[in-house]
Design a protein around this motif. Structure first.
Motif, PDB file in Angstrom:
ATOM      1  N   ASN A  60     -43.375   6.509  -4.304  1.00  0.00           N
ATOM      2  CA  ASN A  60     -42.385   6.020  -5.263  1.00  0.00           C
ATOM      3  C   ASN A  60     -41.203   5.338  -4.571  1.00  0.00           C
ATOM      4  N   TYR A  61     -40.792   5.867  -3.431  1.00  0.00           N
ATOM      5  CA  TYR A  61     -39.700   5.257  -2.667  1.00  0.00           C
ATOM      6  C   TYR A  61     -40.095   3.841  -2.228  1.00  0.00           C
ATOM      7  N   GLY A  62     -41.284   3.693  -1.677  1.00  0.00           N
ATOM      8  CA  GLY A  62     -41.749   2.376  -1.244  1.00  0.00           C
ATOM      9  C   GLY A  62     -41.952   1.416  -2.400  1.00  0.00           C
ATOM     10  N   ILE A  63     -42.493   1.922  -3.496  1.00  0.00           N
ATOM     11  CA  ILE A  63     -42.716   1.076  -4.674  1.00  0.00           C
ATOM     12  C   ILE A  63     -41.389   0.523  -5.182  1.00  0.00           C
ATOM     13  N   LYS A  64     -40.354   1.347  -5.173  1.00  0.00           N
ATOM     14  CA  LYS A  64     -39.033   0.864  -5.602  1.00  0.00           C
ATOM     15  C   LYS A  64     -38.557  -0.271  -4.701  1.00  0.00           C
ATOM     16  N   GLN A  65     -38.850  -0.183  -3.398  1.00  0.00           N
ATOM     17  CA  GLN A  65     -38.468  -1.253  -2.474  1.00  0.00           C
ATOM     18  C   GLN A  65     -39.239  -2.539  -2.786  1.00  0.00           C
ATOM     19  N   LEU A  66     -40.541  -2.417  -3.040  1.00  0.00           N
ATOM     20  CA  LEU A  66     -41.349  -3.597  -3.364  1.00  0.00           C
ATOM     21  C   LEU A  66     -40.857  -4.235  -4.662  1.00  0.00           C
ATOM     22  N   GLU A  67     -40.660  -3.423  -5.682  1.00  0.00           N
ATOM     23  CA  GLU A  67     -40.188  -3.958  -6.958  1.00  0.00           C
ATOM     24  C   GLU A  67     -38.796  -4.594  -6.816  1.00  0.00           C
ATOM     25  N   ALA A  68     -37.936  -3.984  -6.001  1.00  0.00           N
ATOM     26  CA  ALA A  68     -36.599  -4.550  -5.776  1.00  0.00           C
ATOM     27  C   ALA A  68     -36.700  -5.916  -5.093  1.00  0.00           C
ATOM     28  N   SER A  69     -37.667  -6.074  -4.190  1.00  0.00           N
ATOM     29  CA  SER A  69     -37.826  -7.377  -3.533  1.00  0.00           C
ATOM     30  C   SER A  69     -38.273  -8.426  -4.542  1.00  0.00           C
ATOM     31  N   ASP A 111     -44.349  -5.695   6.352  1.00  0.00           N
ATOM     32  CA  ASP A 111     -43.842  -5.906   7.709  1.00  0.00           C
ATOM     33  C   ASP A 111     -42.374  -5.545   7.900  1.00  0.00           C
ATOM     34  N   GLN A 112     -41.562  -5.687   6.863  1.00  0.00           N
ATOM     35  CA  GLN A 112     -40.124  -5.562   7.043  1.00  0.00           C
ATOM     36  C   GLN A 112     -39.516  -4.291   6.470  1.00  0.00           C
ATOM     37  N   ALA A 113     -40.084  -3.741   5.417  1.00  0.00           N
ATOM     38  CA  ALA A 113     -39.545  -2.496   4.857  1.00  0.00           C
ATOM     39  C   ALA A 113     -39.900  -1.346   5.800  1.00  0.00           C
ATOM     40  N   GLU A 114     -38.986  -0.423   5.951  1.00  0.00           N
ATOM     41  CA  GLU A 114     -39.206   0.710   6.873  1.00  0.00           C
ATOM     42  C   GLU A 114     -40.515   1.435   6.569  1.00  0.00           C
ATOM     43  N   LEU A 115     -40.817   1.612   5.296  1.00  0.00           N
ATOM     44  CA  LEU A 115     -42.049   2.311   4.908  1.00  0.00           C
ATOM     45  C   LEU A 115     -43.198   1.349   4.623  1.00  0.00           C
ATOM     46  N   GLY A 116     -42.935   0.061   4.695  1.00  0.00           N
ATOM     47  CA  GLY A 116     -43.930  -0.937   4.316  1.00  0.00           C
ATOM     48  C   GLY A 116     -45.253  -0.827   5.054  1.00  0.00           C
ATOM     49  N   ARG A 117     -45.202  -0.403   6.306  1.00  0.00           N
ATOM     50  CA  ARG A 117     -46.431  -0.313   7.092  1.00  0.00           C
ATOM     51  C   ARG A 117     -47.367   0.773   6.564  1.00  0.00           C
ATOM     52  N   LEU A 118     -46.840   1.668   5.750  1.00  0.00           N
ATOM     53  CA  LEU A 118     -47.673   2.727   5.170  1.00  0.00           C
ATOM     54  C   LEU A 118     -48.414   2.247   3.930  1.00  0.00           C
ATOM     55  N   PHE A 119     -48.068   1.073   3.449  1.00  0.00           N
ATOM     56  CA  PHE A 119     -48.627   0.570   2.201  1.00  0.00           C
ATOM     57  C   PHE A 119     -49.683  -0.502   2.447  1.00  0.00           C
ATOM     58  N   SER A 170     -44.826  11.891   8.703  1.00  0.00           N
ATOM     59  CA  SER A 170     -43.901  12.978   8.356  1.00  0.00           C
ATOM     60  C   SER A 170     -42.483  12.647   8.810  1.00  0.00           C
ATOM     61  N   GLU A 171     -42.348  12.078  10.004  1.00  0.00           N
ATOM     62  CA  GLU A 171     -41.024  11.678  10.513  1.00  0.00           C
ATOM     63  C   GLU A 171     -40.409  10.591   9.631  1.00  0.00           C
ATOM     64  N   LEU A 172     -41.224   9.621   9.214  1.00  0.00           N
ATOM     65  CA  LEU A 172     -40.726   8.583   8.320  1.00  0.00           C
ATOM     66  C   LEU A 172     -40.238   9.180   6.998  1.00  0.00           C
ATOM     67  N   TYR A 173     -40.993  10.145   6.494  1.00  0.00           N
ATOM     68  CA  TYR A 173     -40.613  10.815   5.253  1.00  0.00           C
ATOM     69  C   TYR A 173     -39.249  11.467   5.416  1.00  0.00           C
ATOM     70  N   VAL A 174     -39.081  12.260   6.457  1.00  0.00           N
ATOM     71  CA  VAL A 174     -37.824  12.976   6.679  1.00  0.00           C
ATOM     72  C   VAL A 174     -36.667  11.983   6.849  1.00  0.00           C
ATOM     73  N   LYS A 175     -36.901  10.923   7.587  1.00  0.00           N
ATOM     74  CA  LYS A 175     -35.859   9.929   7.874  1.00  0.00           C
ATOM     75  C   LYS A 175     -35.442   9.134   6.632  1.00  0.00           C
ATOM     76  N   ASN A 176     -36.413   8.819   5.764  1.00  0.00           N
ATOM     77  CA  ASN A 176     -36.140   7.889   4.652  1.00  0.00           C
ATOM     78  C   ASN A 176     -36.113   8.498   3.266  1.00  0.00           C
ATOM     79  N   VAL A 177     -36.900   9.494   3.020  1.00  0.00           N
ATOM     80  CA  VAL A 177     -37.127   9.931   1.653  1.00  0.00           C
ATOM     81  C   VAL A 177     -36.490  11.275   1.328  1.00  0.00           C
ATOM     82  N   LYS A 178     -36.623  12.204   2.214  1.00  0.00           N
ATOM     83  CA  LYS A 178     -36.218  13.590   1.943  1.00  0.00           C
ATOM     84  C   LYS A 178     -34.802  13.703   1.438  1.00  0.00           C
TER      85      LYS A 178
END
Length: 178
Positions: A60-69, A111-119, A170-178
């Protein structure tokens, strides 16, 4: 923190079944929206756990970034299907824009969103009945989460363990989402 300590493990047969369902759903969407560009977005998660409360937040965090773009670019989009399956989360969007223009935005997100590589954001149109790839537009191949080599190269050679990949996610989650 390991976000993969909970969830229902999935096997190869379940993953393949999900791919078959995805193709059928894409065709159903094209029946209703034959002249639109379809964007199919899901998480690219290594290992048997594909869905849990942490991965839902990550998605959901990543989707919000995509939709915001898309909002920032003035793109009109419509979420037509949202799935919450044991094999993961997935959203299907319709946009009334040329396939190349849409693919450029999904590549930028990946390529540019912090979590984008997971999508993984597949961009399709009915008349081609296939996705447009990065290669079609010239950008370099997707990079590995861990070492920045081409992701396909690392996946094929199993250069990194599932545990390494899950630790990174898991590190990305803690850094960005938690």
């Amino acid at each position: 923190m390991n976000i993969f300590n909970e969830g229902k493990e999935q096997n190869i047969a379940q993953a393949l079944n999900t791919k078959d369902k995805r193709v059928a759903l894409q065709q159903k969407i094209f029946t209703k929206y034959p002249d639109q560009t379809l964007v199919d977005v899901n998480l690219n998660i290594t290992g048997p756990i594909k869905n849990n409360r942490f991965l839902e937040k990550l998605f959901n965090y990543g989707i919000k970034q995509l939709e915001a773009s898309w909002d920032k670019l003035g793109f009109a989009y419509k979420l037509v299907v949202s799935l919450d399956e044991d094999t993961g989360y997935e959203n299907f969007y319709i946009l009334d824009l040329p396939i190349k223009k849409v693919k450029q935005t999904t590549i930028a997100f990946e390529d540019q969103a912090e979590l984008g590589r997971l999508f993984d954001a597949d961009v399709l149109v009915k008349d081609k009945n296939a996705a447009i790839s990065r290669r079609d537009l010239g950008p370099s191949p997707r990079k590995c989460f861990i070492c920045d080599r081409p992701a396909k190269e690392c996946a094929r050679s199993r250069r990194h363990s599932v545990a390494e990949m899950q630790d990174y996610i898991s590190e990305l989650y803690v850094k960005n989402v938690k």
